[in-house]
Design an enzyme around this catalytic site. Structure first.
Site, PDB file in Angstrom:
ATOM      1  N   GLN A  62       0.836  -1.194   0.000  1.00 44.55           N
ATOM      2  CA  GLN A  62       0.000   0.000   0.000  1.00 44.55           C
ATOM      3  C   GLN A  62       0.880   1.258   0.000  1.00 44.55           C
ATOM      4  OE1 GLN A  62      -3.367  -0.501   3.071  1.00 44.55           O
ATOM      5  NE2 GLN A  62      -1.957  -2.166   3.559  1.00 44.55           N
ATOM      6  N   HIS A  89      -1.300   1.323  -4.605  1.00 38.88           N
ATOM      7  CA  HIS A  89      -1.710   2.729  -4.443  1.00 38.88           C
ATOM      8  C   HIS A  89      -0.790   3.682  -5.197  1.00 38.88           C
ATOM      9  CE1 HIS A  89      -3.947   1.554  -0.491  1.00 38.88           C
ATOM     10  NE2 HIS A  89      -4.619   1.224  -1.561  1.00 38.88           N
TER      11      HIS A  89
HETATM   12  C1  BV8 Z   1     -11.923   2.800  -3.767  1.00 40.52           C
HETATM   13  C2  BV8 Z   1      -2.157   6.733  -1.459  1.00 40.52           C
HETATM   14  C3  BV8 Z   1     -13.746   2.512  -5.319  1.00 40.52           C
HETATM   15  C4  BV8 Z   1      -2.267   8.177  -1.084  1.00 40.52           C
HETATM   16  C5  BV8 Z   1      -3.882   5.633  -0.153  1.00 40.52           C
HETATM   17  C6  BV8 Z   1     -15.555   0.066   2.190  1.00 40.52           C
HETATM   18  C7  BV8 Z   1     -15.831   0.428   3.479  1.00 40.52           C
HETATM   19  C8  BV8 Z   1     -15.477   1.725   3.916  1.00 40.52           C
HETATM   20  C9  BV8 Z   1     -14.821   2.643   3.071  1.00 40.52           C
HETATM   21  C10 BV8 Z   1     -14.552   2.281   1.801  1.00 40.52           C
HETATM   22  C11 BV8 Z   1     -14.926   1.012   1.350  1.00 40.52           C
HETATM   23  N1  BV8 Z   1     -14.543   0.921   0.064  1.00 40.52           N
HETATM   24  C12 BV8 Z   1     -13.956   2.105  -0.322  1.00 40.52           C
HETATM   25  C13 BV8 Z   1     -13.959   2.938   0.727  1.00 40.52           C
HETATM   26  C14 BV8 Z   1     -13.420   4.267   0.737  1.00 40.52           C
HETATM   27  C15 BV8 Z   1     -11.897   4.289   1.004  1.00 40.52           C
HETATM   28  C16 BV8 Z   1     -11.556   3.737   2.366  1.00 40.52           C
HETATM   29  O1  BV8 Z   1     -11.183   2.594   2.523  1.00 40.52           O
HETATM   30  N2  BV8 Z   1     -11.661   4.636   3.354  1.00 40.52           N
HETATM   31  C17 BV8 Z   1     -11.228   4.242   4.724  1.00 40.52           C
HETATM   32  C18 BV8 Z   1     -10.559   5.467   5.355  1.00 40.52           C
HETATM   33  C19 BV8 Z   1     -12.395   3.747   5.522  1.00 40.52           C
HETATM   34  N3  BV8 Z   1     -11.179   3.532  -0.023  1.00 40.52           N
HETATM   35  C20 BV8 Z   1     -10.929   4.166  -1.196  1.00 40.52           C
HETATM   36  O2  BV8 Z   1     -11.308   5.289  -1.453  1.00 40.52           O
HETATM   37  C21 BV8 Z   1     -10.155   3.367  -2.238  1.00 40.52           C
HETATM   38  N4  BV8 Z   1     -10.806   3.494  -3.515  1.00 40.52           N
HETATM   39  O3  BV8 Z   1     -12.393   2.011  -2.983  1.00 40.52           O
HETATM   40  O4  BV8 Z   1     -12.472   3.106  -5.000  1.00 40.52           O
HETATM   41  C22 BV8 Z   1     -14.724   3.211  -4.464  1.00 40.52           C
HETATM   42  C23 BV8 Z   1     -14.696   4.601  -4.443  1.00 40.52           C
HETATM   43  C24 BV8 Z   1     -15.644   5.249  -3.633  1.00 40.52           C
HETATM   44  C25 BV8 Z   1     -16.525   4.554  -2.810  1.00 40.52           C
HETATM   45  C26 BV8 Z   1     -16.536   3.147  -2.865  1.00 40.52           C
HETATM   46  C27 BV8 Z   1     -15.611   2.464  -3.686  1.00 40.52           C
HETATM   47  C28 BV8 Z   1      -8.731   3.968  -2.431  1.00 40.52           C
HETATM   48  C29 BV8 Z   1      -7.914   3.745  -1.215  1.00 40.52           C
HETATM   49  C30 BV8 Z   1      -6.462   4.185  -1.485  1.00 40.52           C
HETATM   50  C31 BV8 Z   1      -6.211   5.589  -1.010  1.00 40.52           C
HETATM   51  N5  BV8 Z   1      -4.786   5.931  -1.088  1.00 40.52           N
HETATM   52  N6  BV8 Z   1      -2.560   5.943  -0.297  1.00 40.52           N
HETATM   53  C32 BV8 Z   1      -1.001   8.670  -0.465  1.00 40.52           C
HETATM   54  O5  BV8 Z   1      -0.237   7.865   0.081  1.00 40.52           O
HETATM   55  O6  BV8 Z   1      -0.795   9.881  -0.571  1.00 40.52           O
HETATM   56  S1  BV8 Z   1      -4.400   4.818   1.279  1.00 40.52           S
HETATM   57  C33 BV8 Z   1      -3.132   5.090   2.441  1.00 40.52           C
HETATM   58  O7  BV8 Z   1      -3.734   4.937   3.722  1.00 40.52           O
HETATM   59  C34 BV8 Z   1      -2.007   4.077   2.423  1.00 40.52           C
HETATM   60  O8  BV8 Z   1      -1.608   3.717   1.129  1.00 40.52           O
HETATM   61  C35 BV8 Z   1      -2.603   2.916   3.205  1.00 40.52           C
HETATM   62  O9  BV8 Z   1      -3.420   2.129   2.366  1.00 40.52           O
HETATM   63  C36 BV8 Z   1      -3.486   3.624   4.192  1.00 40.52           C
HETATM   64  C37 BV8 Z   1      -2.768   3.754   5.494  1.00 40.52           C
HETATM   65  O10 BV8 Z   1      -2.848   2.508   6.104  1.00 40.52           O
HETATM   66  P1  BV8 Z   1      -1.480   1.774   6.610  1.00 40.52           P
HETATM   67  O11 BV8 Z   1      -0.503   1.699   5.498  1.00 40.52           O
HETATM   68  O12 BV8 Z   1      -1.905   0.531   7.260  1.00 40.52           O
HETATM   69  O13 BV8 Z   1      -0.862   2.840   7.657  1.00 40.52           O
HETATM   70  P2  BV8 Z   1      -1.424   3.209   9.119  1.00 40.52           P
HETATM   71  O14 BV8 Z   1      -0.644   4.373   9.584  1.00 40.52           O
HETATM   72  O15 BV8 Z   1      -2.913   3.281   9.106  1.00 40.52           O
HETATM   73  O16 BV8 Z   1      -1.047   1.922  10.024  1.00 40.52           O
HETATM   74  C38 BV8 Z   1       0.315   1.604  10.219  1.00 40.52           C
HETATM   75  C39 BV8 Z   1       0.308   0.348  11.078  1.00 40.52           C
HETATM   76  O17 BV8 Z   1       1.681  -0.045  11.261  1.00 40.52           O
HETATM   77  C40 BV8 Z   1      -0.294   0.563  12.469  1.00 40.52           C
HETATM   78  O18 BV8 Z   1      -1.190  -0.519  12.746  1.00 40.52           O
HETATM   79  C41 BV8 Z   1       0.916   0.507  13.419  1.00 40.52           C
HETATM   80  O19 BV8 Z   1       0.624  -0.177  14.608  1.00 40.52           O
HETATM   81  C42 BV8 Z   1       1.907  -0.336  12.624  1.00 40.52           C
HETATM   82  N7  BV8 Z   1       3.322   0.005  12.865  1.00 40.52           N
HETATM   83  C43 BV8 Z   1       3.848   1.232  13.151  1.00 40.52           C
HETATM   84  N8  BV8 Z   1       5.215   1.130  13.264  1.00 40.52           N
HETATM   85  C44 BV8 Z   1       5.525  -0.196  13.026  1.00 40.52           C
HETATM   86  C45 BV8 Z   1       4.316  -0.909  12.770  1.00 40.52           C
HETATM   87  N9  BV8 Z   1       4.273  -2.229  12.509  1.00 40.52           N
HETATM   88  C46 BV8 Z   1       5.490  -2.890  12.504  1.00 40.52           C
HETATM   89  N10 BV8 Z   1       6.696  -2.264  12.720  1.00 40.52           N
HETATM   90  C47 BV8 Z   1       6.747  -0.940  13.005  1.00 40.52           C
HETATM   91  N11 BV8 Z   1       7.911  -0.349  13.238  1.00 40.52           N
END
Ligand code: BV8
Ligand code: ZN
Length: 261
Positions: free
Chosen positions: A120, A138
């Site tokens: 991602q 992504h």
């Molecule tokens: C889409 C690029 C069709 C941008 C990104 C179903 C249900 C609800 C919502 C939706 C759904 N379907 C679609 C949606 C809407 C939306 C969505 O999911 N919203 C969320 C907020 C609920 N999805 C979309 O819009 C997707 N498109 O579905 O199109 C559609 C359209 C409209 C409506 C329906 C369908 C597009 C999604 C992609 C967006 N772009 N990135 C950029 O980077 O600038 S997403 C971006 O956020 C990242 O790429 C990644 O995917 C996400 C972040 O998540 P993580 O990478 O997991 O990072 P996070 O910080 O959250 O977590 C880090 C983890 O690591 C933590 O758990 C932490 O504990 C752990 N950690 C920390 N340090 C360490 C560690 N682990 C190990 N070692 C360490 N040292």
């Protein structure tokens, strides 16, 4: 802390680490048996390289909700603001290098016939670490796309002009999948095939909150894969997976692969 409590604490730590050691041993055995391995990574794997995660304390979104910046509506409304944010991230990323977790996965790829790394992350650190079979679902922050002729080019210029333009004169945008935008059909199909075929899925450093990536673990599980999660904190996947190992990716991932190949 009294002696007894200290002893109890040590025992608990001892027990916890022995549990973790057993878990890591189990994963090693699964990797040795596996014929088709799929890996899914998120921002957590790059945290140990100093790349801010999205939802962590220093999370990128601290001041902004994702939709405010990573969306086509935001870009139409204020492309300078969105490009300002991406330029800030490019400057930050230009100083970052892969960590032992990235390198361990690149090493692993060389030993597994059927392998796909689904990420991602847009930071490109997996490719820098030498991974070849990578699906950047992504996009990649070092690629730009013209909003007119749709040409995609690699551009590592730091900083970019605030409103960079294409040779056709069109405004460039980051070649990244924004919220509300669908993922490229090719990488989605490649990802779902790998999730359905794999006998081992490793999920590393993702909070499992963003779709469709958040739907990947259940797909692999439903197709009989053994699913392992490595994450600093528990996630919505932790109850679904076969093994959830809490810790830093840079420590756990190399341990999971040491002595396997
Ligand atoms: C889409 C690029 C069709 C941008 C990104 C179903 C249900 C609800 C919502 C939706 C759904 N379907 C679609 C949606 C809407 C939306 C969505 O999911 N919203 C969320 C907020 C609920 N999805 C979309 O819009 C997707 N498109 O579905 O199109 C559609 C359209 C409209 C409506 C329906 C369908 C597009 C999604 C992609 C967006 N772009 N990135 C950029 O980077 O600038 S997403 C971006 O956020 C990242 O790429 C990644 O995917 C996400 C972040 O998540 P993580 O990478 O997991 O990072 P996070 O910080 O959250 O977590 C880090 C983890 O690591 C933590 O758990 C932490 O504990 C752990 N950690 C920390 N340090 C360490 C560690 N682990 C190990 N070692 C360490 N040292
Ligand atoms: Zn153009």
């Amino acid at each position: 802390m009294n002696i007894l409590h200290q002893q109890h604490e040590d025992r608990a730590i001892g027990e916890r680490s022995s549990v973790k050691d057993d878990a890591i041993q189990q994963v090693r055995a699964r990797i040795q048996q596996a014929t088709c391995v799929t890996v899914l990574t998120g921002a957590g794997i790059s945290a140990d390289s100093g790349v801010p995660t999205f939802r962590g304390p220093e999370g990128l979104w601290k001041n902004f909700r994702p939709e405010q910046l990573a969306s086509s509506k935001a870009f139409e409304r204020d492309p300078q603001l969105v490009w300002g944010w991406y330029n800030w991230r490019r400057e930050l990323l230009a100083t970052k290098t892969p960590n032992p977790a990235h390198f361990a996965l690149a090493e692993m790829e060389g030993h597994v016939r059927n392998f796909l790394l689904i990420t991602q992350n847009v930071d490109g650190l997996h490719i820098t670490a030498g991974s070849k079979r990578v699906a950047e679902i992504h996009g990649n922050i070092w690629k730009v796309r013209c909003t007119v002729c749709q040409q995609v080019t690699i551009n590592r210029e730091v900083p970019l002009p605030l409103l960079p333009s294409c040779s056709c004169g069109g405004l460039l945008r980051p070649h990244i999948v924004w919220f509300g935008e669908t993922l490229p059909a090719q990488v989605l199909e490649q990802s779902f095939n790998a999730l359905q075929e794999c006998d081992l899925l490793l999920i590393i450093g993702t909070s499992g909150l963003v779709y469709p990536a958040a739907s990947f673990a259940p797909v692999a599980k439903d197709h009989g894969a053994y699913v392992v999660e490595v994450n600093l904190d528990p996630t919505p996947h932790s109850d679904l997976v076969d093994l959830s190992i809490q810790g830093r990716a840079k420590d756990i991932v190399p341990q999971m692969l040491s002595g396997v190949f």
